[in-house]
Motif scaffolding. Sequence first.
Motif, PDB file in Angstrom:
ATOM      1  N   GLU A  32       4.088  15.779  -2.167  1.00  0.00           N
ATOM      2  CA  GLU A  32       2.877  14.851  -3.480  1.00  0.00           C
ATOM      3  C   GLU A  32       3.842  16.182  -4.385  1.00  0.00           C
ATOM      4  OE1 GLU A  32      -0.864  14.154  -3.622  1.00  0.00           O
ATOM      5  OE2 GLU A  32      -0.910  14.796  -1.372  1.00  0.00           O
ATOM      6  N   VAL A  40       2.966   8.295  -5.233  1.00  0.00           N
ATOM      7  CA  VAL A  40       1.106   7.836  -5.178  1.00  0.00           C
ATOM      8  C   VAL A  40       0.094   7.630  -5.567  1.00  0.00           C
ATOM      9  CG1 VAL A  40      -0.398   6.165  -3.128  1.00  0.00           C
ATOM     10  CG2 VAL A  40       1.866   6.554  -2.621  1.00  0.00           C
ATOM     11  N   LYS A  41      -0.359   8.886  -6.094  1.00  0.00           N
ATOM     12  CA  LYS A  41      -1.219   9.165  -7.544  1.00  0.00           C
ATOM     13  C   LYS A  41      -0.609   9.136  -8.646  1.00  0.00           C
ATOM     14  CE  LYS A  41      -5.293  10.596  -4.827  1.00  0.00           C
ATOM     15  NZ  LYS A  41      -6.335  11.545  -3.949  1.00  0.00           N
ATOM     16  N   THR A  44       0.414  -1.023  -0.009  1.00  0.00           N
ATOM     17  CA  THR A  44      -0.289   0.158   0.045  1.00  0.00           C
ATOM     18  C   THR A  44       1.055   1.030   0.229  1.00  0.00           C
ATOM     19  OG1 THR A  44      -0.151   0.469   2.777  1.00  0.00           O
ATOM     20  CG2 THR A  44      -1.579  -0.759   1.561  1.00  0.00           C
ATOM     21  N   GLY A  45       0.186   2.322  -0.451  1.00  0.00           N
ATOM     22  CA  GLY A  45       0.961   3.317  -0.418  1.00  0.00           C
ATOM     23  C   GLY A  45       1.692   3.706   0.972  1.00  0.00           C
ATOM     24  N   HIS A  85       0.265  11.145   3.335  1.00  0.00           N
ATOM     25  CA  HIS A  85       1.388  10.163   2.186  1.00  0.00           C
ATOM     26  C   HIS A  85       0.680   8.880   3.433  1.00  0.00           C
ATOM     27  CE1 HIS A  85       3.311  13.047   1.224  1.00  0.00           C
ATOM     28  NE2 HIS A  85       3.523  14.359   2.466  1.00  0.00           N
ATOM     29  N   GLY A  86      -0.509   8.548   4.090  1.00  0.00           N
ATOM     30  CA  GLY A  86      -1.020   7.517   4.365  1.00  0.00           C
ATOM     31  C   GLY A  86      -1.510   7.936   5.505  1.00  0.00           C
ATOM     32  N   LYS A 135      -1.026   2.470  -6.232  1.00  0.00           N
ATOM     33  CA  LYS A 135      -2.139   2.506  -7.274  1.00  0.00           C
ATOM     34  C   LYS A 135      -2.080   2.462  -8.835  1.00  0.00           C
ATOM     35  CE  LYS A 135      -3.927   6.004  -3.976  1.00  0.00           C
ATOM     36  NZ  LYS A 135      -5.156   6.233  -3.873  1.00  0.00           N
ATOM     37  N   ASP A 165       6.595  11.753  -3.654  1.00  0.00           N
ATOM     38  CA  ASP A 165       5.462  10.484  -3.206  1.00  0.00           C
ATOM     39  C   ASP A 165       4.488  11.036  -4.354  1.00  0.00           C
ATOM     40  OD1 ASP A 165       3.280   8.994  -2.690  1.00  0.00           O
ATOM     41  OD2 ASP A 165       2.866  10.252  -0.463  1.00  0.00           O
TER      42      ASP A 165
HETATM   43  N1  PMP Z   1       0.769   8.944  -0.564  1.00  0.00           N
HETATM   44  C1  PMP Z   1      -0.519   9.327  -1.284  1.00  0.00           C
HETATM   45  C2  PMP Z   1      -0.402  11.254  -2.420  1.00  0.00           C
HETATM   46  C3  PMP Z   1      -2.001   9.089  -1.933  1.00  0.00           C
HETATM   47  O1  PMP Z   1      -2.204   9.899  -2.014  1.00  0.00           O
HETATM   48  C4  PMP Z   1      -1.957   8.059  -0.809  1.00  0.00           C
HETATM   49  C5  PMP Z   1      -3.819   7.210  -0.638  1.00  0.00           C
HETATM   50  N2  PMP Z   1      -4.371   8.245  -1.055  1.00  0.00           N
HETATM   51  C6  PMP Z   1      -1.405   7.865   0.200  1.00  0.00           C
HETATM   52  C7  PMP Z   1       0.129   8.274   0.489  1.00  0.00           C
HETATM   53  C8  PMP Z   1      -1.393   6.171   1.285  1.00  0.00           C
HETATM   54  O2  PMP Z   1      -1.921   5.236   0.139  1.00  0.00           O
HETATM   55  P1  PMP Z   1      -2.839   3.695   0.699  1.00  0.00           P
HETATM   56  O3  PMP Z   1      -3.823   4.669   0.686  1.00  0.00           O
HETATM   57  O4  PMP Z   1      -2.124   3.020  -0.655  1.00  0.00           O
HETATM   58  O5  PMP Z   1      -1.445   3.554   1.836  1.00  0.00           O
END
Ligand code: PMP
Length: 436
Positions: free
Chosen positions: A213, A248-249, A115-116, A144-145, A274, A246
């Motif tokens: 981000e 993740v998105k 997971t992120g 960031h989670g 993601k 980060d």
């Molecule tokens: N970092 C960012 C930039 C995110 O947008 C998200 C989730 N929206 C996360 C981390 C956390 O990811 P996860 O929900 O898979 O734990």
Amino acid sequence: MSLQGQKTRELYQRAYNVIPHGVNSNFRYWGTDDTLVIKKGKGTYIWDMDDKRYIDYRLAFGPIILGHAHPVVNARVKEAVDQGTLFAWTTPLEISVAERISRLTGVDKVRLTNTGTEATFHALRIARSYTNREKFIKFEGHYHGQIDYFMYSTASSNAKMMGSPRAPIAAPNTSGIPKGIADYVISLPFNDPEMLERTVKARWGEIAAIIFEPIMGNAAGILPDPEMLPTIRRLCDEYGIVMIMDEVKTGFRIANGGAQEYFGVKADLVTYAKSLGNGYPIAAIAGKEDVMMTVNPGGMAHGGTYSGNVAGAAAADATLELLETTPVIETINKRGKALMEGLDEILTEQDIPHVVTGVPSMFSLLLGSDDKPRTFRDYLNSDMDLYEEIGMELAYRGVLPDSDGREPWFLCEALSEADVDETLNIFNDSVKAVKK
Ligand code: PMP
């Protein structure tokens, strides 16, 4: 009015009885009358339990880059899991995924996780271990989670922020975080390179990382000012701080090489999740050789029973192969551009002050002002109530961005020109309905 038809409502009631608020993540809760129960998804559409079809712009908060139930991804997963799902040994799929990530993004080394949140958490631990420092800088509105360290200053209203815009204080987003955690968090406004430089110059000896981000994917897709990312890079180089981007998105969404490619700035560590797996649980911590090699079986820990699991790795292998060999992001960008322009036109015609933010594959709309937003507090000062009202009208009519304006509209490859036209017509009707 309620979004729920008869069957959806009945199932939601069952969910409510056994799952707190009927959802397995707080972000999915739209209230007891409007939280959906979903039967299936295909391409750019999802259907609720009453077979109502939605054009899906939430896309599970971003992961679905190709489309729901993608046949190539699902076929590779099925073939792989028939041979077993988890071994606590390395598999060829994990190797292939790490090689693909490295090829697409230019990172030296990759560790897979699920997971992120796990990715950002381990990135922070690597940075702390690498620098032997404990504090870190994060920016207001950057999410960031769910780990305690990062759950600060991403509130849904101005009232929940702390400190003035010029002197922000890290504001916890949730109860349950020990008070002492805030001591490790230096919270700053984004797009203020001078304040960042002043802070780093005064406190660099205690700062392990700057995490951010690259596009504010949890604050309406607000873009970085041109000097922001280069300033972070320069300060990290000058003061021995680990730069954690980060992605993740943004990763595997705004470009094959993510924001590093899009903005031409290389981080020390990057986190992905993601779009990496088109909806399967897979994430990655990646980056430069010397920083990544801090991970060490005899020293700094990174682990996880499900890290590199076969289903996630197979999904990522197929998704990345499609990104490498077909123009997925080009197609998405074309549709996204048409959609952004169309929404802009409609809001202008309807005399609603607004700014379209973000990039075609993840964009949003800020309502109530024509001024370009640069910080999270700019977003919080926008007309979030109007955004939500329009969002609900869209949902009633079968178009589903998140009604929380912090969450961008996400696009997938399966979205067609006809879907864009249908969306624009429904958006026009929705804005008119709200104005009445
Ligand atoms: N970092 C960012 C930039 C995110 O947008 C998200 C989730 N929206 C996360 C981390 C956390 O990811 P996860 O929900 O898979 O734990």
